[in-house]
Design a protein around this motif. Structure first.
Motif, mmCIF file in Angstrom:
data_model
loop_
_atom_site.group_PDB
_atom_site.id
_atom_site.type_symbol
_atom_site.label_atom_id
_atom_site.label_comp_id
_atom_site.label_asym_id
_atom_site.label_seq_id
_atom_site.Cartn_x
_atom_site.Cartn_y
_atom_site.Cartn_z
ATOM 1 N N HIS A 59 32.566 85.222 32.551
ATOM 2 C CA HIS A 59 32.916 86.409 33.349
ATOM 3 C C HIS A 59 32.568 86.223 34.820
ATOM 4 O O HIS A 59 33.307 86.656 35.698
ATOM 5 N N ASN A 75 41.878 92.202 37.365
ATOM 6 C CA ASN A 75 41.127 91.419 36.381
ATOM 7 C C ASN A 75 39.773 90.960 36.918
ATOM 8 O O ASN A 75 38.822 90.810 36.159
ATOM 9 N N HIS A 117 27.824 81.376 27.578
ATOM 10 C CA HIS A 117 29.238 81.143 27.895
ATOM 11 C C HIS A 117 29.911 82.446 28.339
ATOM 12 O O HIS A 117 30.755 82.458 29.234
ATOM 13 N N LYS A 118 29.499 83.513 27.682
ATOM 14 C CA LYS A 118 30.088 84.818 28.002
ATOM 15 C C LYS A 118 29.766 85.194 29.455
ATOM 16 O O LYS A 118 30.656 85.543 30.234
ATOM 17 N N ASP A 148 39.960 84.877 39.537
ATOM 18 C CA ASP A 148 40.898 85.980 39.823
ATOM 19 C C ASP A 148 40.936 86.319 41.319
ATOM 20 O O ASP A 148 41.989 86.679 41.860
ATOM 21 N N LYS A 189 37.484 93.653 36.138
ATOM 22 C CA LYS A 189 37.161 93.687 34.701
ATOM 23 C C LYS A 189 36.097 92.643 34.385
ATOM 24 O O LYS A 189 35.144 92.890 33.651
ATOM 25 N N HIS A 190 36.292 91.451 34.945
ATOM 26 C CA HIS A 190 35.316 90.390 34.699
ATOM 27 C C HIS A 190 33.950 90.764 35.259
ATOM 28 O O HIS A 190 32.924 90.486 34.633
ATOM 29 N N ARG A 197 32.310 93.170 32.959
ATOM 30 C CA ARG A 197 31.870 92.502 31.716
ATOM 31 C C ARG A 197 30.699 91.550 31.983
ATOM 32 O O ARG A 197 29.878 91.313 31.117
#
Lengths: 288, 365
Positions: free
Chosen positions: A60, A75, A55-56, A67, A78-79, A82
């Motif tokens: 992301h 963002n 899911h993580k 985004d 950032k995704h 990650r």
């Protein structure tokens, strides 16, 4: 016009992100999952860590495109960062699957997000998305079979008629035999025998409620498979067999209801996974 | 000589005064005991996932009662191991090895000291944060509190910022406000409420709520007896006796007044009526286990030869268990030449195949 182009491109990219989870394999082999996955699922772990990790990654990866569609590049980056981290974490969690991961493609994807160019980002997403798809094609079914479906073979059930404890497979054979005791005798016009057989069959069929609770915590599932419709079908069969001249049309209609409500719905849901487990168990036995 | 007697008398009186003072301070005035002195007596490891053996050093009677209970067998019971596919069924873990039991909150499973099943620490050691707060962490902040955080736009919770670990100040929780030198204690009224047991026994709690009964789980399954909470030599004596709940968690004792069984002949059949008269939940009851009552009716001829044997299974998982203050009737058709009937009810708990007689009736037909 430019806005429409962007929207279409975003939709296409989101589609691309989703596509890899679908299988195009011609031959499917459900291999047993690697042992190191055990530590990422209960009971060794208290949570389904592997599912959380998936899911993580997915969150992301998808987050980049959400985004991007909103032009929220800060963002999106950032995704992307990650995503690379969580992709690496996943690779470390199951060393047996390290070859599925392409860290260079993941890194390139994150780099392209920094360009804020949707076309370049979409192009870079392809190769990394394919790595997800390849692993899912090969392993998804196996992992679900192993970690999300308790083995039916290990369920023991006490026959309510003769009180012997049987393995689930044996019990299902017994149930099937009891069912035929009713239908074959009815077909032959031997209604007294059919009536006697119906008593045992009903007890055995209704005992299946206790089987649901061996895995499910809620009671709704019992109603879904062995609920009011099944109880009414039994009442209807009993009524026909108690009447001086049973009506075959009514009787078989009730049999059909039981077959659909209990047998078909349950087999449709559970049987495919149980077949895979049975094959693995046979292999395991053969190895011993 | 007289002087020695006076000295002895003064010493005895002083000792008595000290004992009385300690007794008073422990039971009624712990706030007067200086904090540094309290800290000297503290054993911090008691709040760090101590094993039950450690607790038993003081709470001997409670430990012994618990050791005999099914709670102590929750993880090592052979039936559980078999029915949970060698403990791999996820649905069982939370309540067979709870990490922390809080009223009204289903626990998470724990990873440590699993063999002890449901024991002292999960039920009594937790912080003062509200129920539902995971151990060692405060709940994640609302999106509004996390400025520009991507997850607040619908992303995954895993990327929420790490929050300060604290589930409040740890203490030994229980129904009493009392002083215990080795560990801090906190009075918690939940220990007298059914809701506490209902964290795991959720279906039974729901059944009980439906009855409107004032009896709680604790009043029947943990009946209190006047005793000291601790048995450690000398220091234990300083604790006043008070009602202490039975940590054997009584179960399955169906008395004559609890379950009525009557049989009569009606319309060519034996009609057997079972009434759950006093137990304010289904009988039997279980969330996931499979306890059963077996009702048999055996018909015999004049020579005692068995002609017919009927059976009904009364079980929560079959949705046939007996509701509170309701009568269930079962009909067993008579057969020609039957002269006698034996009707009996047996109980089989969830964890064993052994059965015990609950009721037995002989009838001449």
């Amino acid at each position: 016009m430019k806005g429409h182009y962007k929207l279409a491109l975003t939709a296409l990219l989101i589609l691309l992100a989703v596509l890899p989870v679908q299988s195009f394999a011609k031959d499917m082999v459900a291999k047993e999952p690697p042992k190191s996955l055990d530590k990422l699922y209960p009971p060794v772990n208290k949570e389904q860590k592997w599912v959380q990790q998936m899911h993580k990654i997915s969150g992301h990866f998808g987050g980049v495109f959400v985004d991007m569609g909103e032009q929220d590049w800060e963002n999106a980056e950032k995704h992307a960062a990650r995503f690379v981290e969580s992709y690496k974490e996943a690779a470390d969690m199951v060393p047996e699957w390290k070859d599925y991961f392409d860290h260079e493609s993941a890194r390139k994807f994150a780099e392209e997000v920094k360009t804020r160019d949707a076309a370049r980002i979409g192009k870079a997403a392809g190769p990394v998305g394919k790595t997800c798809g390849k692993c899912h094609d090969d392993q998804y079914l196996s992992v679900w079979t192993r970690y999300h479906w308790p083995s039916a073979d290990k369920i023991a059930i006490t026959d309510p008629v003769d009180e012997k404890e049987l393995k689930y497979g044996k019990y299902m054979s017994l149930l099937s035999g009891a069912f035929k005791g009713v239908t074959v005798n009815f077909g032959e016009g031997q209604y007294d025998r059919a009536k006697k057989a119906l008593g045992g069959f009903k007890k055995r069929f209704m005992e299946l409620k206790s089987v649901c609770s061996k895995c499910h915590t809620g009671d709704a599932v019992k109603q879904f498979y062995v609920g009011e419709a099944s109880a009414q079908a039994f009442d209807g069969m009993e009524a026909e067999l108690n009447s001086p001249k049973p009506n075959p049309g009514n009787f078989w209609k009730h049999v059909g209801t039981l077959g659909y409500e209990g047998c078909k719905k349950c087999h449709l849901t559970h049987r495919a996974y149980a077949i895979v487990q049975e094959i693995w168990e046979e292999k395991e036995e053969a190895r011993k | 000589m007289k002087r020695i007697r006076i000295l002895l008398l003064i010493s005895a009186l002083s000792a008595l005064l000290v004992v009385a003072g300690v007794y008073f301070a422990v039971n009624y005035g712990s706030r007067w005991i200086p904090e540094p002195l309290v800290q000297l007596a503290r054993e911090p490891d008691l709040l760090e996932n101590a094993e039950s053996k450690k607790c038993s050093e003081c709470h001997k009677l409670i430990f012994e009662a618990w050791k005999k209970s099914r709670h102590s067998r929750a993880w090592v019971s052979e039936t559980y191991i078999k029915n949970s596919e060698d403990r791999s069924k996820e649905k069982c873990l939370a309540c067979h090895i709870p990490e922390m039991v809080r009223a009204g909150v289903k626990p998470d499973p724990r990873l440590w000291n699993r063999d002890e099943g449901i024991y002292c620490v999960p039920c009594h050691v937790f912080g003062d944060a509200p129920p539902g707060t995971p151990p060692g962490a405060t709940p994640p902040p609302a999106c509004a509190e996390v400025e520009n955080s991507p997850p607040c736009k619908g992303g995954r919770g895993d990327s929420l910022p790490v929050v300060t670990p604290a589930s409040g100040t740890l203490a030994m929780n229980g129904p009493y406000d009392l002083f215990s030198p080795p560990h801090p204690t906190r009075q918690n009224p939940d220990y007298r409420k059914s809701k506490f047991c209902g964290s795991c026994h959720q279906k039974t709690l729901k059944e009980w709520e439906g009855t409107g009964s004032e009896k709680t789980c604790q009043s029947c399954h943990m009946p209190p007896a006047e005793a000291r909470l601790t048995q450690k030599f000398i220091l234990g004596l300083f604790h006043a006796k008070k009602p202490v709940g039975d940590h054997g968690f009584r179960h399955g004792e169906i008395g004559d007044a609890d379950l009525a069984m009557e049989a009569r002949i009606a319309g060519g059949a034996i009609a057997v009526a079972l009434t759950n008269q006093t137990i304010p939940h289904l009988v039997p009851t279980a969330d996931n286990g499979d306890p059963r009552l077996f009702l048999y009716a055996v018909l015999r001829d004049a020579a005692g030869v068995e002609l017919e044997k009927y059976k009904e299974i009364i079980a929560p998982q079959l949705e046939t268990a007996l509701p509170y203050r309701k009568t269930a009737e079962y009909k067993f058709p008579l057969v020609p030449s039957a002269k006698r009937a034996e009707i009996f009810l047996q109980y089989q708990p969830a964890w064993s195949k052994e059965r015990s007689d609950v009721r037995r009736i002989q009838m001449d037909l």
